[in-house]
Scaffold this active site. Structure first.
Site, mmCIF file in Angstrom:
data_model
loop_
_atom_site.group_PDB
_atom_site.id
_atom_site.type_symbol
_atom_site.label_atom_id
_atom_site.label_comp_id
_atom_site.label_asym_id
_atom_site.label_seq_id
_atom_site.Cartn_x
_atom_site.Cartn_y
_atom_site.Cartn_z
ATOM 1 N N LYS A 27 -2.327 69.288 -19.077
ATOM 2 C CA LYS A 27 -3.737 69.098 -19.438
ATOM 3 C C LYS A 27 -4.510 70.398 -19.244
ATOM 4 O O LYS A 27 -4.664 70.868 -18.120
ATOM 5 C CB LYS A 27 -4.397 68.018 -18.573
ATOM 6 C CG LYS A 27 -5.800 67.713 -19.097
ATOM 7 C CD LYS A 27 -6.692 67.033 -18.098
ATOM 8 C CE LYS A 27 -7.546 67.966 -17.290
ATOM 9 N NZ LYS A 27 -8.592 68.679 -18.038
ATOM 10 N N GLY B 220 -6.837 74.944 -9.595
ATOM 11 C CA GLY B 220 -8.260 74.651 -9.764
ATOM 12 C C GLY B 220 -8.983 74.723 -8.438
ATOM 13 O O GLY B 220 -8.568 75.460 -7.540
ATOM 14 N N GLU C 283 -11.651 71.506 -3.797
ATOM 15 C CA GLU C 283 -12.131 70.116 -3.672
ATOM 16 C C GLU C 283 -11.213 69.140 -4.432
ATOM 17 O O GLU C 283 -10.749 68.143 -3.871
ATOM 18 C CB GLU C 283 -13.541 70.083 -4.261
ATOM 19 C CG GLU C 283 -14.302 68.843 -3.983
ATOM 20 C CD GLU C 283 -15.565 68.813 -4.840
ATOM 21 O OE1 GLU C 283 -15.938 69.851 -5.419
ATOM 22 O OE2 GLU C 283 -16.143 67.721 -4.944
ATOM 23 N N GLY D 277 -8.203 69.787 -5.523
ATOM 24 C CA GLY D 277 -6.862 69.925 -4.958
ATOM 25 C C GLY D 277 -6.666 69.008 -3.745
ATOM 26 O O GLY D 277 -5.644 68.343 -3.610
ATOM 27 N N GLU E 96 -2.585 75.452 -6.347
ATOM 28 C CA GLU E 96 -3.081 76.830 -6.317
ATOM 29 C C GLU E 96 -4.585 76.729 -6.434
ATOM 30 O O GLU E 96 -5.115 76.389 -7.482
ATOM 31 C CB GLU E 96 -2.449 77.625 -7.480
ATOM 32 C CG GLU E 96 -2.444 79.106 -7.226
ATOM 33 C CD GLU E 96 -3.674 79.774 -7.791
ATOM 34 O OE1 GLU E 96 -4.670 79.865 -7.031
ATOM 35 O OE2 GLU E 96 -3.638 80.187 -8.950
ATOM 36 N N CYS F 293 -9.325 83.411 -9.131
ATOM 37 C CA CYS F 293 -9.162 82.819 -7.803
ATOM 38 C C CYS F 293 -8.864 83.880 -6.748
ATOM 39 O O CYS F 293 -9.224 83.726 -5.593
ATOM 40 C CB CYS F 293 -8.082 81.752 -7.829
ATOM 41 S SG CYS F 293 -6.592 82.310 -8.644
ATOM 42 N N GLU G 78 -16.648 80.372 -2.492
ATOM 43 C CA GLU G 78 -16.141 80.968 -3.730
ATOM 44 C C GLU G 78 -17.230 80.874 -4.802
ATOM 45 O O GLU G 78 -17.660 79.774 -5.165
ATOM 46 C CB GLU G 78 -14.890 80.206 -4.184
ATOM 47 C CG GLU G 78 -14.229 80.836 -5.391
ATOM 48 C CD GLU G 78 -12.962 80.103 -5.828
ATOM 49 O OE1 GLU G 78 -12.990 78.878 -5.942
ATOM 50 O OE2 GLU G 78 -11.944 80.788 -6.060
HETATM 51 P P1 NDP Z 1 -11.677 71.851 -11.238
HETATM 52 O O1 NDP Z 1 -10.847 71.923 -10.036
HETATM 53 O O2 NDP Z 1 -12.519 70.643 -11.451
HETATM 54 O O3 NDP Z 1 -10.775 72.017 -12.560
HETATM 55 C C1 NDP Z 1 -9.419 72.363 -12.611
HETATM 56 C C2 NDP Z 1 -8.651 71.408 -13.515
HETATM 57 O O4 NDP Z 1 -8.565 70.110 -12.908
HETATM 58 C C3 NDP Z 1 -9.316 71.155 -14.856
HETATM 59 O O5 NDP Z 1 -8.344 70.948 -15.847
HETATM 60 C C4 NDP Z 1 -10.088 69.886 -14.575
HETATM 61 O O6 NDP Z 1 -10.492 69.192 -15.709
HETATM 62 C C5 NDP Z 1 -9.102 69.105 -13.754
HETATM 63 N N1 NDP Z 1 -9.684 68.048 -12.919
HETATM 64 C C6 NDP Z 1 -10.981 67.847 -12.572
HETATM 65 N N2 NDP Z 1 -11.099 66.760 -11.782
HETATM 66 C C7 NDP Z 1 -9.851 66.252 -11.634
HETATM 67 C C8 NDP Z 1 -9.310 65.131 -10.905
HETATM 68 N N3 NDP Z 1 -10.072 64.337 -10.183
HETATM 69 N N4 NDP Z 1 -7.976 64.918 -10.969
HETATM 70 C C9 NDP Z 1 -7.177 65.737 -11.668
HETATM 71 N N5 NDP Z 1 -7.632 66.795 -12.375
HETATM 72 C C10 NDP Z 1 -8.945 67.065 -12.353
HETATM 73 O O7 NDP Z 1 -12.569 73.131 -11.321
HETATM 74 P P2 NDP Z 1 -13.937 73.300 -12.132
HETATM 75 O O8 NDP Z 1 -13.599 73.658 -13.499
HETATM 76 O O9 NDP Z 1 -14.837 72.114 -11.952
HETATM 77 O O10 NDP Z 1 -14.595 74.500 -11.365
HETATM 78 C C11 NDP Z 1 -15.294 74.278 -10.144
HETATM 79 C C12 NDP Z 1 -15.070 75.414 -9.204
HETATM 80 O O11 NDP Z 1 -13.705 75.492 -8.853
HETATM 81 C C13 NDP Z 1 -15.362 76.792 -9.771
HETATM 82 O O12 NDP Z 1 -16.698 77.103 -9.673
HETATM 83 C C14 NDP Z 1 -14.481 77.668 -8.958
HETATM 84 O O13 NDP Z 1 -15.143 78.012 -7.758
HETATM 85 C C15 NDP Z 1 -13.305 76.804 -8.647
HETATM 86 N N6 NDP Z 1 -12.150 77.069 -9.532
HETATM 87 C C16 NDP Z 1 -11.084 77.705 -9.001
HETATM 88 C C17 NDP Z 1 -10.008 78.001 -9.802
HETATM 89 C C18 NDP Z 1 -8.845 78.713 -9.252
HETATM 90 O O14 NDP Z 1 -7.993 79.178 -10.015
HETATM 91 N N7 NDP Z 1 -8.707 78.810 -7.962
HETATM 92 C C19 NDP Z 1 -9.973 77.670 -11.215
HETATM 93 C C20 NDP Z 1 -11.122 76.937 -11.670
HETATM 94 C C21 NDP Z 1 -12.156 76.674 -10.835
HETATM 95 P P3 NDP Z 1 -11.919 69.624 -16.346
HETATM 96 O O15 NDP Z 1 -11.745 70.974 -16.920
HETATM 97 O O16 NDP Z 1 -12.147 68.659 -17.370
HETATM 98 O O17 NDP Z 1 -12.910 69.566 -15.234
#
Ligand code: NDP
Length: 491
Positions: free
Chosen positions: A195, A247, A250, A252, A269, A303, A400
């Site tokens: 996804k 992602g 939270e 995670g 990660e 990240c 972050e």
């Molecule tokens: P998320 O953790 O929400 O998104 C990462 C992925 O998980 C996306 O594909 C997201 O879908 C999906 N997702 C969201 N909620 C769920 C769930 N409950 N169960 C399973 N999968 C889920 O990150 P955000 O995009 O909301 O970003 C928020 C913050 O996270 C950023 O501001 C940043 O600080 C941090 N972040 C860190 C990353 C990293 O690589 N360490 C990468 C991205 C964000 P969808 O896109 O539809 O939300």
């Protein structure tokens, strides 16, 4: 060419010199009006939809499917069938052929992928062209090489595939994160349901065409699009044997809670708040370039971004002066312009988050610097930002930000640098700038970070494992270590 003016420092710099526009053409990319889900090698109509846009001007790009629980189960069933129907028992050398093909096709279609990545995600074309796409191809090449050598990677341990892998990726490196997840999974004989992030699905959807070209058996890779609900449905699915998530910390944590006791394998990660540590014996100009690359690369949506800069007190003033001067030369604007250094922020939501944290920095007493730059009227933009006078307790030094915002702090001794650098719930990466090799090793042994770069920053290589400590997650991606999460060793 404009006249050169000599500055106080004796350096010749252009006066009133600007870059002519150098836009990359979008003609090479054909975006469909509407996409469904890629399941079992076919496109399935989506019952629910949403629109994906270009963050550079908020223009709509395509209508995307929002996968329901039933769509996800359908994709998992297709992956299960493909797993049982030959993929898991295919000789490694045969699986490698598909991975090599995918890698080569990605190279052949590199420009198309780079343009689409920049359109949908907002990152500068020079980054998607020179970093994201070549590295994605390199990951497929690298893991193709392992596919028939798993017995040698884990001698006497009888490595076997795990089954169906559910993979959830973020929006900061859409194609590259896909490659990090899909390549090792397939090399080890697993099948996949992936996804992509809600805001950046287009390169993953174009990748389905690469799979078609490579004649990958149907169902080995399935792609379902949608928001967090789709991700949650994938995590919940009984038919999934392993979840790989990149992602926010939270989400995670929520996934880890949900999977506790389920027997499913998990790698996370997550976020980071990396320390980039500059000692007074370093090559200062080189360090300034590394600092800029560390935090402004990909608008700071990284990240492992070097978002906390620790400067040894004796060089604080000259370094900050050089850094501010360098910031005035960064070009912020159209991601598709080949001269752009800092592109568009990925989404309105992320822009709001950056603004809120920057406002908190000002309220808490930090001093803000932003170079003069004209931001485009439409789209999502944030000027490169440096905060000085930052206390370790400030939110901008703790949380972050995931944007082009740097917090500068100081230290006096190596011990103090280590203490401060490790004072974070995260532990993904760190940078050390010094001319002394012994000091690099001393620091690397003490920094609680999965990756420590020395006299460089943000260097990635498929042969090198990447992953975190503490709230940055667990499990490694890349290198031989990256195979392990996709294998089981029981009889
Ligand atoms: P998320 O953790 O929400 O998104 C990462 C992925 O998980 C996306 O594909 C997201 O879908 C999906 N997702 C969201 N909620 C769920 C769930 N409950 N169960 C399973 N999968 C889920 O990150 P955000 O995009 O909301 O970003 C928020 C913050 O996270 C950023 O501001 C940043 O600080 C941090 N972040 C860190 C990353 C990293 O690589 N360490 C990468 C991205 C964000 P969808 O896109 O539809 O939300």
């Amino acid at each position: 060419m404009a006249e050169l003016e000599t500055q106080q420092g004796g350096l010749a710099v252009p006066d009133g010199w600007t870059y002519a526009p150098a836009p990359e053409s979008t003609d090479i990319v054909r975006i469909a009006e509407r996409y469904g889900h890629y399941v079992g090698g076919e496109w399935l109509e989506a019952s629910e939809i949403y629109e994906t846009i270009a963050p550079r001007d908020e223009s709509p790009l395509a209508t995307i499917g929002q996968a329901t629980k039933a769509d996800v189960e359908n994709a998992v069933a297709a992956a299960r069938n493909a797993y049982a129907d030959g993929w898991s028992s295919l000789p490694g050398s045969e699986r490698a052929k598909y991975l090599f093909r995918i890698a080569r096709i990605l190279q052949e279609r590199a420009r198309e992928f780079a343009v689409l990545e920049s359109l949908n995600g907002g990152k500068p074309i020079k980054e998607s062209r020179d970093v994201d796409v070549p590295l994605a191809a390199a990951h497929f090449f690298y893991y193709a090489g392992w596919a028939d050598k798993l017995e040698y990677a884990f001698p006497n341990r009888r490595p076997r595939p795990v089954g169906v892998a559910g993979q959830i990726i973020p929006w900061n490196f859409p194609l590259l994160m896909l490659a990090w997840k899909v390549a090792p999974a397939l090399a080890c004989g697993n099948t996949v349901v992936l996804k992509p992030a809600e805001t950046t699905p287009l390169t993953a959807l174009l990748f389905c065409d690469v799979l078609r070209q490579a004649e990958l058996p149907p169902g080995v890779v399935n792609i379902v699009t949608g928001d967090g609900r789709t991700g949650a449905a994938l995590v919940e699915s009984e038919g999934v044997d392993k979840i790989a998530f990149t992602g926010s910390t939270e989400v995670g944590k929520a996934i880890q809670r949900q999977l506790a006791g389920s027997g499913k394998k998990l790698t996370l990660e997550l976020g980071g708040k990396a320390a980039n540590i500059v000692f007074d014996d370093c090559a200062l100009d080189q360090a300034v370039e590394g600092i800029v690359n560390g935090i402004y690369f990909n608008q700071g949506h990284v990240c492992c971004a070097g978002s906390r800069l620790f400067v040894q007190e004796s060089i604080y003033e000259p370094l900050v002066e050089k850094l501010k001067r360098r910031l005035t030369t960064l070009r912020v604007g159209d991601p598709l312009d080949k001269n752009t250094d800092v592109g568009a922020i990925n989404s309105a939501m992320q822009l709001e988050k950056i603004k809120e944290l920057v406002a908190s920095g000002e309220e808490e007493g930090a001093e803000i610097y932003q170079p003069p730059c004209v931001l485009p009227e439409k789209g999502y933009w944030f000027a490169p930002t440096v905060f000085t006078n930052v206390a370790q307790s400030y939110r901008i030094a703790q949380e972050e930000i995931f944007g082009p915002v740097l917090s500068v702090l100081t230290f006096r001794t190596p011990d103090e640098a280590v203490e401060k650098a490790n004072n974070t719930p995260y532990g993904l990466s760190a940078g050390v700038w010094t001319e002394k090799g012994s000091r690099i090793l001393w620091m690397a042994q003490r920094l609680r970070a999965g990756v420590v770069w020395a006299n460089t920053y943000n260097r990635f290589d498929p042969t090198s494992p990447f992953g975190g400590y503490k709230e940055s997650g667990f499990g490694r991606e890349g290198g031989r270590h990256g195979l392990e999460p996709y294998l089981r060793f029981d009889d």
